[in-house]
Design a protein around this motif. Structure first.
Motif, short mmCIF file in Angstrom:
data_model
loop_
_atom_site.label_atom_id
_atom_site.label_comp_id
_atom_site.label_asym_id
_atom_site.label_seq_id
_atom_site.Cartn_x
_atom_site.Cartn_y
_atom_site.Cartn_z
N HIS A 147 0.79 -1.29 -0.08
CA HIS A 147 0.04 0.07 0.05
C HIS A 147 0.83 1.26 0.08
N SER A 148 0.36 2.33 -0.64
CA SER A 148 0.84 3.64 -0.58
C SER A 148 0.27 4.24 0.79
N ILE A 149 1.20 4.65 1.67
CA ILE A 149 0.76 5.32 3.00
C ILE A 149 1.22 6.56 3.24
N SER A 150 0.07 7.79 3.06
CA SER A 150 0.46 9.04 3.35
C SER A 150 0.35 9.52 4.86
N PHE A 151 1.37 9.43 5.41
CA PHE A 151 1.35 9.90 7.01
C PHE A 151 1.19 11.61 7.05
N PHE A 152 0.28 12.00 7.65
CA PHE A 152 0.25 13.32 7.60
C PHE A 152 -0.18 13.76 9.23
N GLU A 153 0.33 15.30 9.16
CA GLU A 153 -0.06 15.99 10.57
C GLU A 153 -0.56 17.05 10.28
N GLY A 154 -1.76 17.63 10.86
CA GLY A 154 -2.25 18.67 10.43
C GLY A 154 -3.41 19.32 11.48
N VAL A 155 -4.04 19.97 10.96
CA VAL A 155 -5.49 20.62 11.69
C VAL A 155 -6.17 19.45 12.20
N ARG A 166 -4.05 2.49 -1.11
CA ARG A 166 -3.56 3.69 -0.44
C ARG A 166 -4.43 4.37 0.50
N GLU A 167 -3.60 4.84 1.44
CA GLU A 167 -4.58 5.48 2.60
C GLU A 167 -3.56 6.53 3.37
N GLY A 168 -4.55 7.25 3.98
CA GLY A 168 -3.71 8.38 4.65
C GLY A 168 -3.94 8.10 6.35
N VAL A 169 -2.75 8.43 7.11
CA VAL A 169 -2.72 7.96 8.36
C VAL A 169 -2.30 9.11 9.24
N ARG A 170 -3.20 9.70 10.31
CA ARG A 170 -2.60 10.84 10.92
C ARG A 170 -1.69 10.30 11.87
N GLN A 205 2.84 4.25 -5.42
CA GLN A 205 1.92 5.60 -5.59
C GLN A 205 1.40 5.73 -6.64
N ILE A 206 0.23 4.97 -6.74
CA ILE A 206 -0.43 5.18 -8.08
C ILE A 206 -1.37 6.28 -8.29
N SER A 207 -1.69 7.11 -7.21
CA SER A 207 -2.41 8.42 -7.37
C SER A 207 -1.49 9.32 -6.61
N PRO A 208 -0.46 9.93 -7.00
CA PRO A 208 0.12 11.00 -6.40
C PRO A 208 -0.57 12.16 -5.97
N LEU A 209 -1.60 12.36 -6.75
CA LEU A 209 -2.39 13.61 -6.29
C LEU A 209 -3.43 13.40 -5.09
#
Length: 372
Positions: A147-155, A166-170, A205-209
């Motif tokens: 999987h493509s994992i987007s680790f993120f920090e934000g509001v 693919r997934e986004g993980v805070r 990363q099949i979907s970079p956007l």
């Protein structure tokens, strides 16, 4: 959004410097969401530290790239290079139950040390809490599940997301997330995060956007580092060397998925426009515009001119796969972390940004409020 590309990412710094010249001093970042992969993740994290002052952020980043040397990214003396390889070969004969890291061409421990010097994650927290930054996303590829994992920090308003593969993980971002995102397969070792192993974010990363879209972006400025595909006009037949094939693999990993994703975004926007003309509003789709800035240059030719600046041990090692002064390869353009090469790329990026000044002003609304 800053794409991956190893040493090629110096071009991004030049583009950012050009954009910074278009805004007043002490102006905050003209974008509130930063998304990066591989070397692009390092650049994104570095400017996130100074989101309240765009000029200062770019100046700090420019200082790093203007003084780069290969030994700041991976160990490159003869003893270190070949000692690393010998140790990896030795581990091949150990028990399969032993916890052996995957083989890699180079030891990039110096990069970890550089990240600690350049990126202050506490500053990033403060920039988010003060409203100068809404989110920073760093994408890595999980070897355990593909999987493509987007680790993120934000509001606080941003939830996790999950789509096919693919997934986004805070999370609370650290230097290890950057190390994972920049771990080019086989060249640098995989990084363990939360009992799973990760490599370069561009691999799966099949979907970079996807990360900036899920983080609510209505406009995405993409600074890419892929080069135009150039075909032999004489249509000469030749047998590709190992170096040529390896270079093509790296080019595919770092570029092809972005081009496909931009095409998909364009089709979606066209569909939304047609529906709107018919008085129909789609319940899920929304328009997201993109401005792509990328070089029209031959990275391989440019890197080849600086080939002799690479450490001797690295050149000897690359020679084993057919890379030498007489045989250019994309590999060199990714691994050539030497200041002369980086400065030339930054100068090209700066000039490209100025050529697109009208487009950038219009897209980022630099005369008005920053794009969110």
């Amino acid at each position: 959004m800053l794409t991956g590309g190893g040493a090629r990412a110096a071009y991004q710094v030049g583009v950012l410097k050009g954009i910074a010249s278009m805004v007043p001093r002490a102006h905050p970042l003209p974008f509130r969401i930063l998304s990066g992969t591989s070397a692009g993740a390092l650049n994104a994290s570095a400017i996130a530290c100074y989101a309240s002052n765009f000029h200062l952020a770019v100046k700090k980043l420019e200082q790093v790239w203007s003084n780069f040397s290969t030994d700041q990214v991976y160990r490159c003396s003869s003893g270190e290079v070949f000692g690393h390889l010998i140790s990896r070969v030795g581990r091949m004969f150990q028990s399969e139950t032993a916890q052996n890291p995957a083989a890699s061409l180079f030891d990039n421990q110096p990069l970890r040390e550089l990240i600690h010097q350049v990126v202050d994650f506490k500053k990033i927290d403060r920039q988010i809490s003060r409203g100068y930054l809404r989110a920073l996303a760093i994408t890595a590829s999980c070897y355990n599940n593909g999987h493509s994992i987007s680790f993120f920090e934000g509001v606080d308003s941003y939830p996790n997301w999950k789509r096919a593969n693919r997934e986004g993980v805070r999370t609370r971002l650290t230097a290890e997330h950057l190390m994972a995102s920049a771990a080019i397969p086989l060249i640098f070792p995989a990084i363990e995060l939360q009992h799973r192993y990760f490599g370069d974010g561009a691999i799966h990363q099949i979907s970079p956007l996807s990360p900036p879209v899920h983080l609510g972006a209505s406009k995405i400025l993409v600074i890419g580092v892929d080069q135009p595909h150039m075909e032999d006009q004489l249509h000469r037949q030749y047998v590709p060397s190992s170096a040529t094939i390896a270079g093509h693999l790296l080019d595919t990993i770092f570029a092809d998925t972005l081009n496909s994703d931009v095409e998909r975004l364009t089709r979606i926007n066209t569909t939304i426009s047609e529906l709107s003309k018919a008085g129909v509003e789609h319940p899920e789709l929304r328009r997201v515009d993109a401005l792509i800035i990328k070089p029209q240059l031959d990275f391989n030719e440019l890197a080849h001119r600086h080939f002799e600046r690479m450490p001797k041990a690295v050149r000897r090692l690359l020679g084993l796969v057919g890379v030498d002064q007489d045989t250019p390869s994309s590999i060199v353009s990714y691994l050539l972390f030497e200041k002369e090469y980086c400065k030339e790329l930054m100068a090209i990026g700066y000039a490209d940004a100025l050529k697109r000044e009208a487009d950038i002003h219009r897209f980022l609304e630099l005369g008005g409020r920053p794009v969110i």
